[in-house]
Design an enzyme around this catalytic site. Structure first.
Site, PDB file in Angstrom:
ATOM      1  N   GLY A  14       1.052  -1.216   0.032  1.00  0.00           N
ATOM      2  CA  GLY A  14       0.146   0.084  -0.060  1.00  0.00           C
ATOM      3  C   GLY A  14       0.885   1.316   0.076  1.00  0.00           C
ATOM      4  O   GLY A  14       1.853   1.438   0.572  1.00  0.00           O
ATOM      5  N   ARG A  18      -3.342   8.305   2.531  1.00  0.00           N
ATOM      6  CA  ARG A  18      -3.963   8.887   3.592  1.00  0.00           C
ATOM      7  C   ARG A  18      -2.757   9.419   4.740  1.00  0.00           C
ATOM      8  O   ARG A  18      -3.172  10.433   5.399  1.00  0.00           O
ATOM      9  CB  ARG A  18      -4.866   8.391   4.455  1.00  0.00           C
ATOM     10  CG  ARG A  18      -6.461   8.503   3.935  1.00  0.00           C
ATOM     11  CD  ARG A  18      -7.295   7.662   4.748  1.00  0.00           C
ATOM     12  NE  ARG A  18      -7.587   8.315   6.129  1.00  0.00           N
ATOM     13  CZ  ARG A  18      -8.196   7.462   6.958  1.00  0.00           C
ATOM     14  NH1 ARG A  18      -8.570   6.204   6.783  1.00  0.00           N
ATOM     15  NH2 ARG A  18      -8.269   7.980   8.323  1.00  0.00           N
ATOM     16  N   GLY A  83      -5.816  -5.721  -5.150  1.00  0.00           N
ATOM     17  CA  GLY A  83      -6.564  -6.259  -3.770  1.00  0.00           C
ATOM     18  C   GLY A  83      -5.581  -7.111  -2.915  1.00  0.00           C
ATOM     19  O   GLY A  83      -4.717  -7.576  -3.548  1.00  0.00           O
ATOM     20  N   ASN A 372      37.068  15.601  36.665  1.00  0.00           N
ATOM     21  CA  ASN A 372      36.027  16.614  37.091  1.00  0.00           C
ATOM     22  C   ASN A 372      35.804  17.486  35.752  1.00  0.00           C
ATOM     23  O   ASN A 372      37.012  18.275  35.368  1.00  0.00           O
ATOM     24  CB  ASN A 372      36.217  17.216  38.204  1.00  0.00           C
ATOM     25  CG  ASN A 372      34.923  18.063  38.870  1.00  0.00           C
ATOM     26  OD1 ASN A 372      34.183  18.676  37.838  1.00  0.00           O
ATOM     27  ND2 ASN A 372      34.740  17.878  39.914  1.00  0.00           N
TER      28      ASN A 372
HETATM   29  C1  UD1 Z   1      -8.624  -5.456   5.057  1.00  0.00           C
HETATM   30  C2  UD1 Z   1      -9.710  -6.452   4.857  1.00  0.00           C
HETATM   31  C3  UD1 Z   1     -10.974  -6.113   6.040  1.00  0.00           C
HETATM   32  C4  UD1 Z   1     -10.444  -5.975   7.382  1.00  0.00           C
HETATM   33  C5  UD1 Z   1      -9.362  -4.809   7.365  1.00  0.00           C
HETATM   34  C6  UD1 Z   1      -8.511  -4.668   8.728  1.00  0.00           C
HETATM   35  C7  UD1 Z   1      -9.606  -7.224   2.658  1.00  0.00           C
HETATM   36  C8  UD1 Z   1     -10.490  -7.241   1.599  1.00  0.00           C
HETATM   37  N1  UD1 Z   1     -10.197  -6.441   3.726  1.00  0.00           N
HETATM   38  O1  UD1 Z   1      -9.536  -3.928   4.598  1.00  0.00           O
HETATM   39  O2  UD1 Z   1     -11.585  -7.477   6.104  1.00  0.00           O
HETATM   40  O3  UD1 Z   1     -11.431  -5.579   8.445  1.00  0.00           O
HETATM   41  O4  UD1 Z   1      -8.369  -5.167   6.363  1.00  0.00           O
HETATM   42  O5  UD1 Z   1      -7.741  -3.759   9.029  1.00  0.00           O
HETATM   43  O6  UD1 Z   1      -8.559  -7.878   2.911  1.00  0.00           O
HETATM   44  N2  UD1 Z   1      -2.636  -4.443   0.032  1.00  0.00           N
HETATM   45  C9  UD1 Z   1      -1.461  -4.719  -0.747  1.00  0.00           C
HETATM   46  N3  UD1 Z   1      -1.852  -4.649  -2.105  1.00  0.00           N
HETATM   47  C10 UD1 Z   1      -3.288  -4.567  -2.586  1.00  0.00           C
HETATM   48  C11 UD1 Z   1      -4.300  -4.058  -1.521  1.00  0.00           C
HETATM   49  C12 UD1 Z   1      -3.778  -3.937  -0.015  1.00  0.00           C
HETATM   50  O7  UD1 Z   1      -0.260  -4.997  -0.444  1.00  0.00           O
HETATM   51  O8  UD1 Z   1      -3.593  -4.737  -3.769  1.00  0.00           O
HETATM   52  C13 UD1 Z   1      -2.080  -4.380   1.730  1.00  0.00           C
HETATM   53  C14 UD1 Z   1      -2.154  -2.897   2.053  1.00  0.00           C
HETATM   54  O9  UD1 Z   1      -0.920  -2.260   1.932  1.00  0.00           O
HETATM   55  C15 UD1 Z   1      -2.241  -3.166   3.461  1.00  0.00           C
HETATM   56  C16 UD1 Z   1      -3.047  -4.463   3.697  1.00  0.00           C
HETATM   57  O10 UD1 Z   1      -2.936  -5.276   2.209  1.00  0.00           O
HETATM   58  O11 UD1 Z   1      -1.133  -3.339   4.354  1.00  0.00           O
HETATM   59  C17 UD1 Z   1      -4.680  -4.138   3.641  1.00  0.00           C
HETATM   60  O12 UD1 Z   1      -5.064  -3.447   2.839  1.00  0.00           O
HETATM   61  P1  UD1 Z   1      -6.042  -2.248   2.942  1.00  0.00           P
HETATM   62  O13 UD1 Z   1      -6.505  -1.572   1.704  1.00  0.00           O
HETATM   63  O14 UD1 Z   1      -5.785  -1.519   3.918  1.00  0.00           O
HETATM   64  O15 UD1 Z   1      -7.508  -3.162   3.328  1.00  0.00           O
HETATM   65  P2  UD1 Z   1      -8.539  -2.630   4.224  1.00  0.00           P
HETATM   66  O16 UD1 Z   1      -9.493  -1.893   3.374  1.00  0.00           O
HETATM   67  O17 UD1 Z   1      -8.224  -1.952   5.624  1.00  0.00           O
END
Ligand code: UD1
Ligand code: CA
Length: 459
Positions: A14, A18, A83, A372
């Protein structure tokens, strides 16, 4: 339970928009260590056999940080962020070569503990094929909900945007941490589609796909403050607060006195001995070891490593630091040493019983036992190009407001007269004094006043 056949996959791709930062999200620090570093350290404490870290393209700094904490890790690059399931699949080669269990961790969830991960993996030993770490937050908004069946097995994880009104009422949420014992995990991940509100490949859909293949999914519950996900600077500060609370608590449990614990900031690696007393407003950067019985008075800044220098810092038994002292990387403070107010020590050793009680800079030097260092003494260590060393012998006495221009040596037991600028070696036992001789003119002051008064009276 054996974890040597475990593969941990840490998702760190990610960008963290934000955070509004030039730096990738997972490199932001909590208690002086990156979030990614925290997660990899916890994974390492499990004794996992293999680690894979999934990063985005052009994230060299993230891969360097990953390899610093987990030198054997394989780094996988997720080309497009499609995802969390797509992210795990970026480590396809590592997964294909692996025969044991798989644990997926998010690098933006840095406070997870080893004990909780062990409980999650234990669910696999108890017969689950998929184990999900659930928690019940005060406000479930934004989290995936955990949908269970009549016997308590996990049926599905529903992302909030895809959830029905009834599913949104579920308080039990997905932390994101999942463990798998699936003979064909790649097959399961490959069957996950992207027909959902975000058009993403959700790792969470692995639950439904696995159940369709008659595999079991179970929930293990954890504490909300362990699974805090950091998406913004505000959440970064919240995670820092949780970490600090834990670190202070365990320091006090191990015999440290803190008068105002909420004002003491520890680093992830701060080592504090028994009967250390820490007064209010003290900050510890990384790389600090404080031995038994040290007293740190109010308002000190103590750091053994910074972005450039990683040498460490030690304060030995019985020393007294502060108030208002600054100890920097490479400070070695011996037994019963006193470092007082407005004294800075950097890359310098102070041997047992030596003292610098007020207003001094001791940089790139060595101060012998019981020496000292008077108020206002400066080790002039830098000529604009290079740093040079100052040696002060055991039992020497450096008078107030002296400048010791390095490289220079003061012999054992020598005296330096106040206000001297010392540029050459002072031999042991000698007095060095470098200032113009004092002149005294008897009655001068009275005559001066009379003369000035007469001038004024004449107008
Ligand atoms: C995710 C979960 C959600 C959970 C929440 C907890 C999924 C679909 N949803 O949502 O059920 O309640 O975390 O915090 O998994 N990432 C990648 N590549 C991508 C997308 C994400 O490496 O293509 C990594 C991000 O850097 C992050 C993590 O995966 O470290 C989670 O991704 P994020 O988009 O933050 O998921 P949430 O919407 O928070
Ligand atoms: Ca998240």
């Amino acid at each position: 339970m054996t974890t040597s056949s475990l593969l941990t996959v840490v998702l760190a791709a990610g960008k963290g928009t934000r955070m509004k930062s030039a730096k990738p999200k997972v490199l932001h620090a909590i208690a002086g260590r990156s979030m990614l570093g925290h997660v990899l350290a916890t994974a390492a404490s499990l004794g996992a056999g293999r680690q894979a870290v999934v990063i985005g393209p052009d994230m060299d700094a993230v891969s360097a940080e990953a390899l610093r904490h987990a030198p054997g890790a394989s780094i996988a690059i997720q080309a497009n962020q499609l995802g969390t399931a797509d992210a795990v699949l970026a480590a396809r080669e590592t997964l294909a070569a692996h025969r044991g269990d798989v644990l997926v961790l998010y690098a933006d969830t840095p406070l997870i503990t080893e004990a909780t991960l062990r409980r999650l993996i234990a669910a696999l030993d108890d017969g689950a094929n998929v184990a999900v770490l659930g928690f019940t937050p005060d406000d479930p908004a934004g989290y995936g909900r955990l949908v269970k069946d009549g016997i308590g097995d996990l049926v599905a994880i529903r992302e909030e945007k895809d959830a029905s009104a009834d599913e949104r009422k579920i308080g039990l949420c997905n932390s994101g941490v999942m463990a798998f014992r699936c003979p064909d995990l790649l097959g399961i991940l490959d069957r996950i589609g992207n027909t959902n509100a975000k058009g993403e490949y959700y790792l969470t859909d692995a639950v439904e796909v696995a159940r369709a293949s008659h595999l079991r999914a179970r929930v293990v519950e954890g504490e909300a403050d362990e699974v805090l996900g950091v998406n913004s600077r505000v959440q970064l500060a919240e995670a820092e607060a949780v970490f600090q609370r834990r670190a202070r608590f365990s320091a006090m449990e191990e015999g440290v006195t803190m008068i105002a614990p909420d004002t003491v900031f520890l680093s992830h690696d701060t080592k504090l001995g028994r009967d250390v007393v820490i007064e209010p407003n003290v900050f510890f950067g990384p790389g600090v070891t404080i031995e038994d019985g040290v007293v740190i008075k109010a308002n000190c800044h103590i750091e053994g490593a910074d972005a450039k220098v990683k040498v460490g810092l030690r304060v030995a038994t019985g020393a007294e630091i502060g108030p208002f002292a600054r100890l920097r990387p490479g400070a070695e403070i011996g037994r019963d040493v006193h470092v007082g107010n407005f004294v800075e020590v950097k890359n310098a050793t102070m041997e047992a019983g030596s003292k610098a009680n007020h207003l001094a800079y001791i940089g790139d030097g060595h101060v012998g036992a019981k020496a000292n260092i008077g108020a206002g003494t400066i080790f002039c260590n830098y000529d604009g190009f290079n740093k040079h060393r100052t040696e002060v012998g055991a039992g020497a006495f450096v008078g107030s407001n002296s400048s010791l221009v390095a490289p220079v040596k003061i012999g054992a037991g020598a005296y330096v007269g106040s206000g001297s600028v010392i540029t050459r070696e002072v031999e042991a036992g000698a007095l060095a004094i470098e200032r113009s001789a004092q002149e005294s003119r008897p009655l001068w002051a009275q005559r001066f006043r009379e003369r000035m008064q007469r001038r004024k009276d004449r107008g």
